[in-house]
Design an enzyme around this catalytic site. Sequence first.
Site, mmCIF file in Angstrom:
data_model
loop_
_atom_site.group_PDB
_atom_site.id
_atom_site.type_symbol
_atom_site.label_atom_id
_atom_site.label_comp_id
_atom_site.label_asym_id
_atom_site.label_seq_id
_atom_site.Cartn_x
_atom_site.Cartn_y
_atom_site.Cartn_z
ATOM 1 N N ARG A 10 0.857 -1.288 0.042
ATOM 2 C CA ARG A 10 -0.004 0.027 -0.056
ATOM 3 C C ARG A 10 0.759 1.370 -0.014
ATOM 4 N NH1 ARG A 10 -3.371 -0.609 4.385
ATOM 5 N NH2 ARG A 10 -2.072 0.824 5.676
ATOM 6 N N ASP B 108 -4.143 22.691 -10.130
ATOM 7 C CA ASP B 108 -4.692 21.650 -10.881
ATOM 8 C C ASP B 108 -4.098 22.023 -12.521
ATOM 9 O OD1 ASP B 108 -6.221 20.010 -12.770
ATOM 10 O OD2 ASP B 108 -7.862 19.897 -11.477
ATOM 11 N N LYS C 178 -6.022 11.821 -17.800
ATOM 12 C CA LYS C 178 -6.076 12.650 -19.021
ATOM 13 C C LYS C 178 -4.895 12.473 -19.623
ATOM 14 C CE LYS C 178 -9.972 13.821 -16.885
ATOM 15 N NZ LYS C 178 -10.998 12.858 -16.928
ATOM 16 N N TYR D 196 -12.988 22.096 -12.355
ATOM 17 C CA TYR D 196 -13.500 20.710 -12.589
ATOM 18 C C TYR D 196 -14.774 20.754 -11.668
ATOM 19 C CZ TYR D 196 -14.106 15.749 -12.333
ATOM 20 O OH TYR D 196 -14.891 14.397 -12.618
#
Length: 383
Positions: free
Chosen positions: A52, A177, A202, A104
Amino acid sequence: MARNRPHPATLSAQGLGWTDPSTGAVVLPISPATTFERDPDNQYRRGRGYGRADNPGYDQPQALLTALEGGVASLLFASGMAAATVLFHTLPLGAHVVAPRVMYWALRRWLAIEDASGRLHVDFVDATALDELRRAVQPGRTRLLWVETPANPLWSITDIVGAAEIAHQAGAHLAVDSTAATPVLTRPLEHGADIAMHSATKYLNGHSDVIAGALTAAREDEFWQRLVAARSGGGAILGSLEAYLLLRGMRTLYPRVERACRSAMRIAEHFAGQSKVLEVLYPGLPTHPGHAVAARQMEGGFGGMLSIRVAGGAAAAIATAAGVQLWKRATSLGGVESLIEHRASVEGAGSPAPPDLLRLSVGIEDADDLIADLDEALVGSGQ
Ligand SMILES: Cc1ncc(COP(=O)(O)O)c(C=O)c1O
């Protein structure tokens, strides 16, 4: 550039030039292991204990992203939303945050819910206006200024240098971002940001087959250490196969983004001034309100994202989207295939998207094909 300081495009294509030390393979193996053996004396001298936190498959894509962004460390996450929400959740309970009204939409909605619950106090502002940012950021109280540039779905531009100065004077961090810009066009940390964030779903991956997110830091400070702990503690990790696919996508980042930029500019110029199109929103056009700032902080192009406003309102816009054959009617962006989307249908109430707006994600197809397809769809929309 000199041989000992290769251009980022070279680093990207070669994945930093890493090869497998045991076989010489130029592609490193996928690392599915979830756990790692202790040494006989109970130590973990090889540095990894549990998957993890310690997946070896993260090393190369994280190191490559760090190099491309000009940062010091990166973390991959299960999605862009995971990267962003983990960052907000490392802030103290009730922290004051400033965020853009144009951003967004799903993250704006998530922040509004956090605000309503009192877990965060969020002020939404026009992040294209530094004066408004200055008024919203409160010295000693604001912990984070979040901006997105170019920002969905109007492709608004925020001046990163100006935003960083405002945040830092108030004792806050600036996170950017940078999904639509990609490190090919803008490296926010070089403009003063503390954290660069990507929906790696993206452009970084680029093939519409991986959901992933990433954060890159300017400094490995206490804030960053909290993010490192939050990823392994919260468990919003990327799968091994996804990490492999993401790296494969990142190796073609430069040619994909460069081509998308060239085509987006041609498409923007073609539709600007057409009677069936009220407005083309693209930072590369001198008519875009953010053009001057974009020209300063974006290098080599203005991105593969643009929006058009179709004459005739929502019905004409939806009819145009219905009439395309090559563009795919789908959400998301940054893939090799071009996408078209009626944003108001997606974002609903509170969206800054006018009802006649179609968002275009320009892929790597032939630009003339894309223009001809959209031209025909506009004719067929009855306008
Ligand atoms: C600019 C931007 N930021 C963040 C996100 C969220 O990323 P993800 O879908 O990988 O969770 C998206 C997704 O569309 C986005 O476009």
